[in-house]
Design a protein around this motif. Structure first.
Motif, PDB file in Angstrom:
ATOM      1  N   ILE A  84       0.876  -1.176   0.000  1.00 34.73           N
ATOM      2  CA  ILE A  84       0.000   0.000   0.000  1.00 34.73           C
ATOM      3  C   ILE A  84       0.908   1.219   0.000  1.00 34.73           C
ATOM      4  CG2 ILE A  84      -1.840   1.217   1.193  1.00 34.73           C
ATOM      5  CD1 ILE A  84      -2.719  -1.434   2.373  1.00 34.73           C
ATOM      6  N   ARG A  85       0.837   1.976  -1.073  1.00 32.88           N
ATOM      7  CA  ARG A  85       1.782   3.094  -1.267  1.00 32.88           C
ATOM      8  C   ARG A  85       1.475   4.319  -0.417  1.00 32.88           C
ATOM      9  NH1 ARG A  85       4.574   2.137  -6.354  1.00 32.88           N
ATOM     10  NH2 ARG A  85       3.627   0.324  -7.281  1.00 32.88           N
ATOM     11  N   ASN A  86       0.222   4.673  -0.344  1.00 30.51           N
ATOM     12  CA  ASN A  86      -0.157   5.910   0.327  1.00 30.51           C
ATOM     13  C   ASN A  86      -1.017   5.541   1.539  1.00 30.51           C
ATOM     14  OD1 ASN A  86      -0.486   8.584   0.845  1.00 30.51           O
ATOM     15  ND2 ASN A  86      -1.931   8.965  -0.823  1.00 30.51           N
ATOM     16  N   VAL A  87      -0.368   5.345   2.685  1.00 30.34           N
ATOM     17  CA  VAL A  87      -1.062   4.833   3.862  1.00 30.34           C
ATOM     18  C   VAL A  87      -0.790   5.705   5.076  1.00 30.34           C
ATOM     19  CG1 VAL A  87       0.803   3.251   4.470  1.00 30.34           C
ATOM     20  CG2 VAL A  87      -1.520   2.717   5.178  1.00 30.34           C
ATOM     21  N   ILE A  88      -1.812   5.823   5.925  1.00 30.16           N
ATOM     22  CA  ILE A  88      -1.669   6.589   7.163  1.00 30.16           C
ATOM     23  C   ILE A  88      -2.212   5.761   8.315  1.00 30.16           C
ATOM     24  CG2 ILE A  88      -2.553   8.570   8.452  1.00 30.16           C
ATOM     25  CD1 ILE A  88      -1.916  10.273   6.197  1.00 30.16           C
ATOM     26  N   GLU A  89      -1.430   5.658   9.359  1.00 28.66           N
ATOM     27  CA  GLU A  89      -1.864   5.054  10.624  1.00 28.66           C
ATOM     28  C   GLU A  89      -2.528   6.187  11.394  1.00 28.66           C
ATOM     29  OE1 GLU A  89      -2.943   3.823  13.741  1.00 28.66           O
ATOM     30  OE2 GLU A  89      -1.950   2.092  12.859  1.00 28.66           O
ATOM     31  N   VAL A  90      -3.851   6.171  11.475  1.00 28.27           N
ATOM     32  CA  VAL A  90      -4.595   7.309  12.022  1.00 28.27           C
ATOM     33  C   VAL A  90      -4.325   7.503  13.514  1.00 28.27           C
ATOM     34  CG1 VAL A  90      -6.776   6.132  12.549  1.00 28.27           C
ATOM     35  CG2 VAL A  90      -6.808   8.527  11.828  1.00 28.27           C
ATOM     36  N   GLY A  91      -3.976   6.441  14.239  1.00 27.77           N
ATOM     37  CA  GLY A  91      -3.631   6.590  15.652  1.00 27.77           C
ATOM     38  C   GLY A  91      -2.377   7.428  15.841  1.00 27.77           C
ATOM     39  N   LYS A  92      -1.372   7.204  14.996  1.00 21.74           N
ATOM     40  CA  LYS A  92      -0.146   8.010  15.056  1.00 21.74           C
ATOM     41  C   LYS A  92      -0.438   9.464  14.705  1.00 21.74           C
ATOM     42  CE  LYS A  92       3.189   4.360  14.087  1.00 21.74           C
ATOM     43  NZ  LYS A  92       4.215   3.842  13.197  1.00 21.74           N
ATOM     44  N   LEU A  93      -1.291   9.650  13.691  1.00 23.37           N
ATOM     45  CA  LEU A  93      -1.675  11.006  13.302  1.00 23.37           C
ATOM     46  C   LEU A  93      -2.409  11.714  14.440  1.00 23.37           C
ATOM     47  CD1 LEU A  93      -1.839  13.102  10.964  1.00 23.37           C
ATOM     48  CD2 LEU A  93      -4.027  12.049  10.361  1.00 23.37           C
ATOM     49  N   ALA A  94      -3.321  11.002  15.092  1.00 27.73           N
ATOM     50  CA  ALA A  94      -4.071  11.585  16.209  1.00 27.73           C
ATOM     51  C   ALA A  94      -3.149  11.917  17.378  1.00 27.73           C
ATOM     52  CB  ALA A  94      -5.168  10.620  16.659  1.00 27.73           C
ATOM     53  N   ALA A  95      -2.196  11.022  17.663  1.00 30.84           N
ATOM     54  CA  ALA A  95      -1.262  11.262  18.761  1.00 30.84           C
ATOM     55  C   ALA A  95      -0.444  12.524  18.512  1.00 30.84           C
ATOM     56  CB  ALA A  95      -0.336  10.053  18.933  1.00 30.84           C
ATOM     57  N   LYS A  96       0.012  12.681  17.282  1.00 25.93           N
ATOM     58  CA  LYS A  96       0.803  13.863  16.935  1.00 25.93           C
ATOM     59  C   LYS A  96      -0.052  15.133  16.965  1.00 25.93           C
ATOM     60  CE  LYS A  96       3.939  15.618  13.429  1.00 25.93           C
ATOM     61  NZ  LYS A  96       4.534  15.415  12.122  1.00 25.93           N
ATOM     62  N   ALA A  97      -1.244  15.068  16.376  1.00 28.66           N
ATOM     63  CA  ALA A  97      -2.119  16.243  16.292  1.00 28.66           C
ATOM     64  C   ALA A  97      -2.600  16.688  17.669  1.00 28.66           C
ATOM     65  CB  ALA A  97      -3.317  15.946  15.387  1.00 28.66           C
ATOM     66  N   ARG A  98      -2.872  15.732  18.554  1.00 27.90           N
ATOM     67  CA  ARG A  98      -3.411  16.058  19.875  1.00 27.90           C
ATOM     68  C   ARG A  98      -2.352  16.116  20.966  1.00 27.90           C
ATOM     69  NH1 ARG A  98      -9.164  15.185  19.586  1.00 27.90           N
ATOM     70  NH2 ARG A  98      -9.624  16.134  17.580  1.00 27.90           N
ATOM     71  N   GLY A  99      -1.107  15.747  20.616  1.00 27.08           N
ATOM     72  CA  GLY A  99      -0.037  15.770  21.604  1.00 27.08           C
ATOM     73  C   GLY A  99      -0.234  14.751  22.715  1.00 27.08           C
ATOM     74  N   THR A 100      -0.908  13.641  22.398  1.00 29.51           N
ATOM     75  CA  THR A 100      -1.181  12.597  23.381  1.00 29.51           C
ATOM     76  C   THR A 100      -0.703  11.272  22.819  1.00 29.51           C
ATOM     77  OG1 THR A 100      -3.163  13.809  24.058  1.00 29.51           O
ATOM     78  CG2 THR A 100      -3.000  11.513  24.767  1.00 29.51           C
ATOM     79  N   LEU A 101       0.452  10.809  23.276  1.00 31.46           N
ATOM     80  CA  LEU A 101       1.071   9.597  22.744  1.00 31.46           C
ATOM     81  C   LEU A 101       0.159   8.373  22.853  1.00 31.46           C
ATOM     82  CD1 LEU A 101       3.599   8.358  21.502  1.00 31.46           C
ATOM     83  CD2 LEU A 101       4.440   7.966  23.823  1.00 31.46           C
ATOM     84  N   LEU A 102      -0.651   8.300  23.886  1.00 28.22           N
ATOM     85  CA  LEU A 102      -1.538   7.160  24.106  1.00 28.22           C
ATOM     86  C   LEU A 102      -2.421   6.866  22.899  1.00 28.22           C
ATOM     87  CD1 LEU A 102      -2.931   5.072  26.009  1.00 28.22           C
ATOM     88  CD2 LEU A 102      -4.487   6.922  26.648  1.00 28.22           C
ATOM     89  N   LEU A 103      -2.848   7.884  22.177  1.00 28.64           N
ATOM     90  CA  LEU A 103      -3.755   7.692  21.037  1.00 28.64           C
ATOM     91  C   LEU A 103      -3.168   6.773  19.977  1.00 28.64           C
ATOM     92  CD1 LEU A 103      -5.131  11.331  20.577  1.00 28.64           C
ATOM     93  CD2 LEU A 103      -6.241   9.388  21.715  1.00 28.64           C
ATOM     94  N   GLU A 104      -1.857   6.744  19.863  1.00 33.35           N
ATOM     95  CA  GLU A 104      -1.192   5.901  18.870  1.00 33.35           C
ATOM     96  C   GLU A 104      -1.436   4.415  19.112  1.00 33.35           C
ATOM     97  OE1 GLU A 104       3.379   4.961  17.446  1.00 33.35           O
ATOM     98  OE2 GLU A 104       2.942   6.893  18.393  1.00 33.35           O
TER      99      GLU A 104
END
Length: 199
Positions: free
Chosen positions: A125-145
């Motif tokens: 899969i060429r263009n993929v996003i792990e949304v938990g990692k994105l949420a952790a970064k956006a919200r500044g909460t590592l747990l979300l990952e």
């Protein structure tokens, strides 16, 4: 004519998700349904396709085989139940679909799935996003990952999960339609997490 002619489920915001479940056989052409998912992702879903896969172990303990694929957009949910092992033509359709550069494939806790797809089926899969990692970064909460679908959606959206809870609490007793509804709800929830973070 190809259409999503399965049950339509109402989500908590009043919108509907139209579904299609396919038991894939050797002559089943899944490419028209994959095209509809891609088209809907481009026109209605910020170019995102939510995906989830399930695996079963082959007779060899070290070999995993893809058993089902769930693909969702804002409006559609496609559930593909694959034979074991999957037919070559169906894997080629999935290979081409996942290679699309026009959409972003979004998933939860997908790192191992990505490795298994590549190692066992040659699917990248060429263009993929792990949304938990994105949420952790956006919200500044590592747990979300590290959260699963339900927990991540609850923490980001504060959405009503009572229908999903009702289905999952008695999973073994539920029929195919209720399980398809759970798949539609989970896809819709993760799409909304992605949509909120994408803005």
């Amino acid at each position: 004519m190809t259409s999503f002619d399965g049950p339509k489920f109402k989500m908590t915001d009043g919108t509907y998700v139209q579904t299609k479940s396919i038991d894939v056989g050797s002559t089943t052409d899944i490419s028209p349904y994959l095209s509809l998912i891609r088209e809907d992702s481009i026109t209605n879903s910020n170019r995102a396709v939510i995906f989830d896969v399930n695996w079963e172990t082959d007779t060899k303990p070290s070999k995993w085989s893809l058993s089902s694929v769930k693909l969702s957009t804002r409006n559609l949910c496609l559930f593909l139940k694959l034979p074991s092992p999957p037919f070559h033509d169906n894997l080629n359709d999935l290979y081409r679909f996942f290679a699309s550069k026009f959409v972003t494939f979004v998933g939860v806790q997908i790192e191992e799935d990505l490795n298994l797809l590549r190692e066992n089926h040659g699917i990248v899969i060429r263009n993929v996003i792990e949304v938990g990692k994105l949420a952790a970064k956006a919200r500044g909460t590592l747990l979300l990952e590290y959260l699963g679908t339900r927990e991540l959606a609850h923490r980001v959206l504060w959405s009503d999960l009572s229908r999903l809870d009702s289905i999952e609490s008695k999973w073994e007793e539920k029929g195919a339609e209720e399980r398809l509804e759970a798949a539609a709800i989970e896809g819709w929830l993760i799409f909304n997490v992605w949509d909120q973070l994408y803005e």
